[in-house]
Write a protein that holds these residues in place. Sequence first.
Motif, short mmCIF file in Angstrom:
data_model
loop_
_atom_site.label_atom_id
_atom_site.label_comp_id
_atom_site.label_asym_id
_atom_site.label_seq_id
_atom_site.Cartn_x
_atom_site.Cartn_y
_atom_site.Cartn_z
N UNK A 118 -107.82 46.99 -59.08
CA UNK A 118 -107.19 45.68 -59.24
C UNK A 118 -107.05 44.96 -57.90
N UNK A 119 -107.22 45.67 -56.80
CA UNK A 119 -107.20 45.03 -55.48
C UNK A 119 -108.51 44.32 -55.18
N UNK A 120 -109.52 44.55 -55.98
CA UNK A 120 -110.83 43.93 -55.76
C UNK A 120 -110.69 42.41 -55.80
N UNK A 121 -111.16 41.74 -54.76
CA UNK A 121 -111.03 40.28 -54.65
C UNK A 121 -111.69 39.56 -55.83
N UNK A 122 -112.81 40.07 -56.31
CA UNK A 122 -113.49 39.42 -57.44
C UNK A 122 -112.64 39.48 -58.70
N UNK A 123 -111.97 40.61 -58.92
CA UNK A 123 -111.13 40.71 -60.11
C UNK A 123 -109.94 39.76 -60.00
N UNK A 124 -109.30 39.73 -58.85
CA UNK A 124 -108.13 38.86 -58.65
C UNK A 124 -108.51 37.38 -58.69
N UNK A 125 -109.74 37.06 -58.30
CA UNK A 125 -110.19 35.65 -58.29
C UNK A 125 -110.23 35.04 -59.69
N UNK A 126 -110.26 35.87 -60.72
CA UNK A 126 -110.26 35.35 -62.10
C UNK A 126 -109.03 34.50 -62.42
N UNK A 127 -107.95 34.74 -61.69
CA UNK A 127 -106.70 34.04 -61.96
C UNK A 127 -106.65 32.64 -61.33
N UNK A 128 -107.49 32.40 -60.34
CA UNK A 128 -107.44 31.13 -59.62
C UNK A 128 -107.69 29.98 -60.58
N UNK A 129 -106.79 29.00 -60.51
CA UNK A 129 -106.87 27.82 -61.36
C UNK A 129 -106.14 27.95 -62.69
N UNK A 130 -105.73 29.15 -63.05
CA UNK A 130 -105.02 29.36 -64.32
C UNK A 130 -103.65 28.69 -64.27
N UNK A 131 -103.22 28.16 -65.41
CA UNK A 131 -101.91 27.55 -65.55
C UNK A 131 -101.21 28.16 -66.76
N UNK A 132 -99.99 27.74 -66.99
CA UNK A 132 -99.22 28.25 -68.13
C UNK A 132 -99.88 27.88 -69.46
N UNK A 133 -100.79 26.90 -69.45
CA UNK A 133 -101.46 26.50 -70.68
C UNK A 133 -102.68 27.37 -71.00
N UNK A 134 -103.11 28.20 -70.07
CA UNK A 134 -104.25 29.09 -70.29
C UNK A 134 -103.80 30.37 -70.97
N UNK A 135 -104.73 31.04 -71.69
CA UNK A 135 -104.34 32.29 -72.36
C UNK A 135 -103.86 33.37 -71.39
N UNK A 136 -104.53 33.53 -70.25
CA UNK A 136 -104.24 34.59 -69.27
C UNK A 136 -104.00 35.90 -70.02
N UNK A 137 -105.07 36.36 -70.62
CA UNK A 137 -104.99 37.55 -71.47
C UNK A 137 -106.19 38.45 -71.21
N UNK A 138 -105.90 39.72 -70.99
CA UNK A 138 -106.95 40.70 -70.75
C UNK A 138 -107.87 40.76 -71.97
N UNK A 139 -109.16 40.66 -71.72
CA UNK A 139 -110.14 40.69 -72.79
C UNK A 139 -110.44 39.32 -73.36
#
Length: 173
Positions: A118-139
Amino acid sequence: MKWTPVAALPLAAIVVPVHATEYLTVQQAQAQMFPGATFQPVPLQLSDTVRDALNERSGVHEPFNDKGVWKASSGGWFIVDRVVGKHEKITYAVALDAKGAVRAVDILTYQETYGYEVRNADWRAQFIGKTAQDPVQLGKDIRNVSGATLSCKHITQGVKRVLAVYDLLLSKM
Protein backbone atom coordinates in the motif's frame (compact mmCIF):
# COMPACT_ATOMS: atom_id res chain seq x y z
CA MET A 1 16.66 -36.57 4.54
CA LYS A 2 15.13 -36.29 7.99
CA TRP A 3 12.18 -33.91 8.53
CA THR A 4 11.60 -32.12 11.79
CA PRO A 5 7.95 -31.62 12.72
CA VAL A 6 6.97 -27.98 13.09
CA ALA A 7 5.83 -28.66 16.66
CA ALA A 8 9.42 -29.58 17.52
CA LEU A 9 10.80 -26.20 16.43
CA PRO A 10 11.35 -23.57 19.09
CA LEU A 11 8.50 -21.05 19.17
CA ALA A 12 10.86 -18.19 18.27
CA ALA A 13 11.64 -19.93 14.97
CA ILE A 14 8.04 -19.76 13.75
CA VAL A 15 6.90 -16.42 15.18
CA VAL A 16 7.35 -13.48 12.83
CA PRO A 17 8.22 -10.32 14.74
CA VAL A 18 5.98 -7.29 14.23
CA HIS A 19 7.55 -3.89 14.41
CA ALA A 20 6.43 -0.43 13.49
CA THR A 21 8.15 1.24 10.60
CA GLU A 22 7.94 5.02 10.57
CA TYR A 23 8.28 6.26 7.02
CA LEU A 24 7.40 9.92 7.58
CA THR A 25 6.74 12.16 10.55
CA VAL A 26 3.70 14.43 10.46
CA GLN A 27 5.97 17.42 9.75
CA GLN A 28 7.78 15.63 6.91
CA ALA A 29 4.47 14.62 5.33
CA GLN A 30 3.13 18.18 5.64
CA ALA A 31 6.24 19.60 3.95
CA GLN A 32 6.04 16.98 1.19
CA MET A 33 2.32 17.44 0.51
CA PHE A 34 2.19 21.24 0.89
CA PRO A 35 5.69 22.59 0.11
CA GLY A 36 6.36 25.93 1.81
CA ALA A 37 3.04 26.04 3.68
CA THR A 38 2.51 26.60 7.36
CA PHE A 39 -0.19 24.73 9.27
CA GLN A 40 -2.84 25.73 11.76
CA PRO A 41 -4.32 22.89 13.85
CA VAL A 42 -8.10 22.60 13.59
CA PRO A 43 -9.42 20.67 16.59
CA LEU A 44 -12.78 19.13 15.79
CA GLN A 45 -15.61 18.39 18.18
CA LEU A 46 -17.45 15.44 16.68
CA SER A 47 -21.03 14.93 17.77
CA ASP A 48 -22.47 11.43 18.01
CA THR A 49 -24.50 12.20 14.87
CA VAL A 50 -21.34 13.11 12.91
CA ARG A 51 -19.49 10.05 14.25
CA ASP A 52 -22.38 7.83 13.15
CA ALA A 53 -22.40 9.47 9.70
CA LEU A 54 -18.64 8.93 9.32
CA ASN A 55 -19.01 5.26 10.25
CA GLU A 56 -21.92 4.80 7.86
CA ARG A 57 -20.21 6.55 4.93
CA SER A 58 -16.83 4.86 5.32
CA GLY A 59 -17.31 1.54 7.08
CA VAL A 60 -14.55 2.47 9.56
CA HIS A 61 -15.71 1.90 13.12
CA GLU A 62 -12.56 2.99 14.95
CA PRO A 63 -12.60 6.53 16.33
CA PHE A 64 -11.53 9.30 13.97
CA ASN A 65 -8.46 11.27 15.12
CA ASP A 66 -10.24 14.61 15.68
CA LYS A 67 -6.92 16.21 16.69
CA GLY A 68 -5.23 15.24 13.40
CA VAL A 69 -6.57 18.05 11.20
CA TRP A 70 -4.62 21.09 10.01
CA LYS A 71 -5.46 23.95 7.64
CA ALA A 72 -2.63 24.69 5.17
CA SER A 73 -1.71 28.34 4.63
CA SER A 74 -1.54 27.68 0.89
CA GLY A 75 -5.13 26.41 0.90
CA GLY A 76 -6.37 22.94 1.65
CA TRP A 77 -6.32 20.51 4.51
CA PHE A 78 -3.83 18.04 5.95
CA ILE A 79 -5.40 15.15 7.88
CA VAL A 80 -3.72 12.30 9.78
CA ASP A 81 -5.77 9.26 10.72
CA ARG A 82 -5.33 5.58 11.61
CA VAL A 83 -6.99 2.37 10.52
CA VAL A 84 -6.25 -1.29 11.22
CA GLY A 85 -4.47 -3.15 8.41
CA LYS A 86 -5.07 -6.82 9.13
CA HIS A 87 -4.14 -6.81 12.80
CA GLU A 88 -2.07 -3.68 13.42
CA LYS A 89 -2.56 0.08 13.00
CA ILE A 90 -1.64 1.99 9.87
CA THR A 91 -1.17 5.74 10.27
CA TYR A 92 -1.72 7.63 7.04
CA ALA A 93 -2.01 11.24 5.91
CA VAL A 94 -4.33 12.74 3.32
CA ALA A 95 -3.86 16.13 1.69
CA LEU A 96 -7.06 17.73 0.39
CA ASP A 97 -7.19 20.80 -1.82
CA ALA A 98 -9.37 23.78 -0.86
CA LYS A 99 -12.40 22.17 -2.57
CA GLY A 100 -12.01 18.82 -0.80
CA ALA A 101 -10.36 16.75 -3.56
CA VAL A 102 -7.48 14.44 -2.64
CA ARG A 103 -4.07 15.89 -3.52
CA ALA A 104 -2.01 13.09 -1.99
CA VAL A 105 -2.12 10.09 0.35
CA ASP A 106 0.91 8.75 2.19
CA ILE A 107 1.63 6.11 4.80
CA LEU A 108 3.34 7.50 7.90
CA THR A 109 3.69 4.32 9.99
CA TYR A 110 3.04 0.71 9.12
CA GLN A 111 3.14 -2.11 11.69
CA GLU A 112 2.08 -5.19 9.72
CA THR A 113 4.60 -7.78 8.53
CA TYR A 114 2.93 -7.94 5.10
CA GLY A 115 0.65 -5.81 2.98
CA TYR A 116 3.23 -3.02 2.79
CA GLU A 117 2.49 -2.72 -0.95
CA VAL A 118 0.00 0.00 0.00
CA ARG A 119 3.05 2.28 0.20
CA ASN A 120 3.47 1.91 -3.56
CA ALA A 121 3.12 5.37 -5.13
CA ASP A 122 1.08 4.00 -8.06
CA TRP A 123 -1.47 2.45 -5.73
CA ARG A 124 -1.79 5.61 -3.62
CA ALA A 125 -2.07 7.77 -6.76
CA GLN A 126 -5.51 6.22 -7.44
CA PHE A 127 -6.95 8.50 -4.76
CA ILE A 128 -5.77 11.76 -6.34
CA GLY A 129 -8.73 13.86 -7.43
CA LYS A 130 -11.29 11.80 -5.50
CA THR A 131 -13.98 13.71 -3.60
CA ALA A 132 -16.78 12.79 -1.22
CA GLN A 133 -19.00 12.33 -4.29
CA ASP A 134 -16.85 9.49 -5.67
CA PRO A 135 -17.42 5.85 -4.67
CA VAL A 136 -13.87 5.42 -3.24
CA GLN A 137 -14.46 1.71 -2.96
CA LEU A 138 -12.04 -1.18 -3.31
CA GLY A 139 -12.88 -3.13 -6.45
CA LYS A 140 -14.91 -0.27 -7.88
CA ASP A 141 -12.73 2.80 -8.44
CA ILE A 142 -9.77 1.66 -6.31
CA ARG A 143 -7.92 -1.50 -7.33
CA ASN A 144 -6.70 -4.11 -4.89
CA VAL A 145 -3.13 -5.32 -4.43
CA SER A 146 -2.83 -9.09 -4.08
CA GLY A 147 -1.36 -9.93 -0.69
CA ALA A 148 -2.44 -6.59 0.80
CA THR A 149 -6.22 -6.89 0.51
CA LEU A 150 -7.12 -5.87 4.06
CA SER A 151 -4.64 -3.00 4.13
CA CYS A 152 -5.98 -1.79 0.76
CA LYS A 153 -9.56 -2.09 1.94
CA HIS A 154 -9.01 -0.31 5.24
CA ILE A 155 -6.91 2.53 3.82
CA THR A 156 -9.55 3.00 1.11
CA GLN A 157 -12.23 3.18 3.80
CA GLY A 158 -10.04 5.58 5.77
CA VAL A 159 -9.63 7.94 2.81
CA LYS A 160 -13.39 7.75 2.28
CA ARG A 161 -13.83 8.74 5.93
CA VAL A 162 -11.45 11.71 5.52
CA LEU A 163 -13.50 12.84 2.52
CA ALA A 164 -16.65 12.55 4.64
CA VAL A 165 -14.99 14.68 7.35
CA TYR A 166 -14.40 17.34 4.73
CA ASP A 167 -17.94 17.05 3.39
CA LEU A 168 -19.64 17.10 6.81
CA LEU A 169 -17.39 19.56 8.67
CA LEU A 170 -14.49 21.20 6.91
CA SER A 171 -16.38 22.40 3.84
CA LYS A 172 -18.48 24.54 6.18
CA MET A 173 -15.47 26.28 7.79
